[in-house]
Motif scaffolding. Structure first.
Motif, PDB file in Angstrom:
ATOM      1  N   UNK A  29     114.049  -1.993  34.984  1.00  0.00           N
ATOM      2  CA  UNK A  29     112.855  -1.860  35.837  1.00  0.00           C
ATOM      3  C   UNK A  29     113.151  -0.964  37.041  1.00  0.00           C
ATOM      4  N   UNK A  30     114.379  -1.015  37.564  1.00  0.00           N
ATOM      5  CA  UNK A  30     114.761  -0.145  38.680  1.00  0.00           C
ATOM      6  C   UNK A  30     114.786   1.321  38.249  1.00  0.00           C
ATOM      7  N   UNK A  31     115.226   1.579  37.020  1.00  0.00           N
ATOM      8  CA  UNK A  31     115.240   2.950  36.505  1.00  0.00           C
ATOM      9  C   UNK A  31     113.808   3.472  36.407  1.00  0.00           C
ATOM     10  N   UNK A  32     112.892   2.646  35.895  1.00  0.00           N
ATOM     11  CA  UNK A  32     111.494   3.054  35.770  1.00  0.00           C
ATOM     12  C   UNK A  32     110.846   3.308  37.132  1.00  0.00           C
ATOM     13  N   UNK A  37     114.236  11.408  38.591  1.00  0.00           N
ATOM     14  CA  UNK A  37     113.946  11.401  37.157  1.00  0.00           C
ATOM     15  C   UNK A  37     115.181  11.200  36.289  1.00  0.00           C
ATOM     16  N   UNK A  38     116.315  11.782  36.675  1.00  0.00           N
ATOM     17  CA  UNK A  38     117.544  11.647  35.911  1.00  0.00           C
ATOM     18  C   UNK A  38     118.685  11.427  36.878  1.00  0.00           C
ATOM     19  N   UNK A  68     111.488   1.397  25.127  1.00  0.00           N
ATOM     20  CA  UNK A  68     110.085   1.336  25.512  1.00  0.00           C
ATOM     21  C   UNK A  68     109.880   0.066  26.327  1.00  0.00           C
ATOM     22  N   UNK A  69     109.407   0.232  27.560  1.00  0.00           N
ATOM     23  CA  UNK A  69     109.147  -0.906  28.433  1.00  0.00           C
ATOM     24  C   UNK A  69     107.684  -0.832  28.847  1.00  0.00           C
ATOM     25  N   UNK A  85     123.701  10.479  31.294  1.00  0.00           N
ATOM     26  CA  UNK A  85     122.451  10.574  32.040  1.00  0.00           C
ATOM     27  C   UNK A  85     121.542   9.422  31.674  1.00  0.00           C
ATOM     28  N   UNK A  86     120.842   8.921  32.671  1.00  0.00           N
ATOM     29  CA  UNK A  86     119.828   7.899  32.449  1.00  0.00           C
ATOM     30  C   UNK A  86     118.558   8.404  33.113  1.00  0.00           C
ATOM     31  N   UNK A  87     117.447   8.349  32.401  1.00  0.00           N
ATOM     32  CA  UNK A  87     116.204   8.863  32.982  1.00  0.00           C
ATOM     33  C   UNK A  87     114.986   8.104  32.513  1.00  0.00           C
ATOM     34  N   UNK A  88     113.921   8.278  33.269  1.00  0.00           N
ATOM     35  CA  UNK A  88     112.658   7.631  32.933  1.00  0.00           C
ATOM     36  C   UNK A  88     111.674   8.673  32.424  1.00  0.00           C
ATOM     37  N   UNK A  89     110.579   8.232  31.867  1.00  0.00           N
ATOM     38  CA  UNK A  89     109.615   9.157  31.306  1.00  0.00           C
ATOM     39  C   UNK A  89     108.542   9.552  32.311  1.00  0.00           C
ATOM     40  N   UNK A  90     107.955  10.687  32.034  1.00  0.00           N
ATOM     41  CA  UNK A  90     106.790  11.189  32.761  1.00  0.00           C
ATOM     42  C   UNK A  90     105.669  11.362  31.747  1.00  0.00           C
TER      43      UNK A  90
END
Length: 166
Positions: A29-32, A37-38, A68-69, A85-90
């Protein structure tokens, strides 16, 4: 007494060495919610550690896993079995404006931030959901990593999720 104290100090030092290589898995949830972004993990995180903390990914590939969250996506890129790398979606809303073979050109909607960089983006038709008929005018919702290669037309990495919208 001195021997007991010495043994305790040695035990603490030895146990401390075992923890140095272990990474701290961030809360998904913190990553989202992150503004970044990365980012690169501070410590080495393995695929097994991430799977243990976040569960099995929706998509697992050799060099990338995607979770998928609630309709948002978190992707992890790997070098071997170590996360780099860890990233969230746009989310980008776009429309197909041209088709040539298995490639299309999409145009981001007027209110999308991608329009500040350009008005056309290369898009592989293989990214469409199975059974989707590609046609000029088809509107898309594209979940991707937010990275744009600023060529003309621009390019994006393989999206996490694509769906057609009315």
């Amino acid at each position: 007494m001195k021997k007991l104290l010495l043994i305790c100090i040695c035990a603490v030092l030895v146990l401390g060495l075992f923890g140095c290589g272990a990474g701290t898995v961030p809360d998904i949830e913190d990553v989202l919610a992150s503004d970044t972004p990365w980012y690169q993990p501070e410590n080495e995180l393995t695929r097994a550690e991430l799977n243990a903390a976040w569960g099995e990914p929706e998509t697992a590939e050799e060099s990338r896993d995607v979770w998928n969250v609630d309709g948002k996506y978190v992707a992890v890129s790997y070098d071997g079995d170590v996360a780099v790398n860890i990233g969230r979606s746009y989310t980008m809303y776009a429309q197909i404006v041209e088709i040539s073979g298995d490639l299309a050109i999409i145009e981001p909607a007027q209110d999308q931030w991608e329009r500040k960089s350009g008005d056309r983006i290369f898009f592989s038709l293989s990214w469409l959901p199975e059974g989707t008929e590609a046609a000029v005018g088809t509107k898309l919702c594209v979940e991707y990593d937010g990275l744009l290669m600023e060529t003309y037309p621009m390019q994006i990495n393989r999206p996490f999720h694509v769906e057609t919208v009315k």
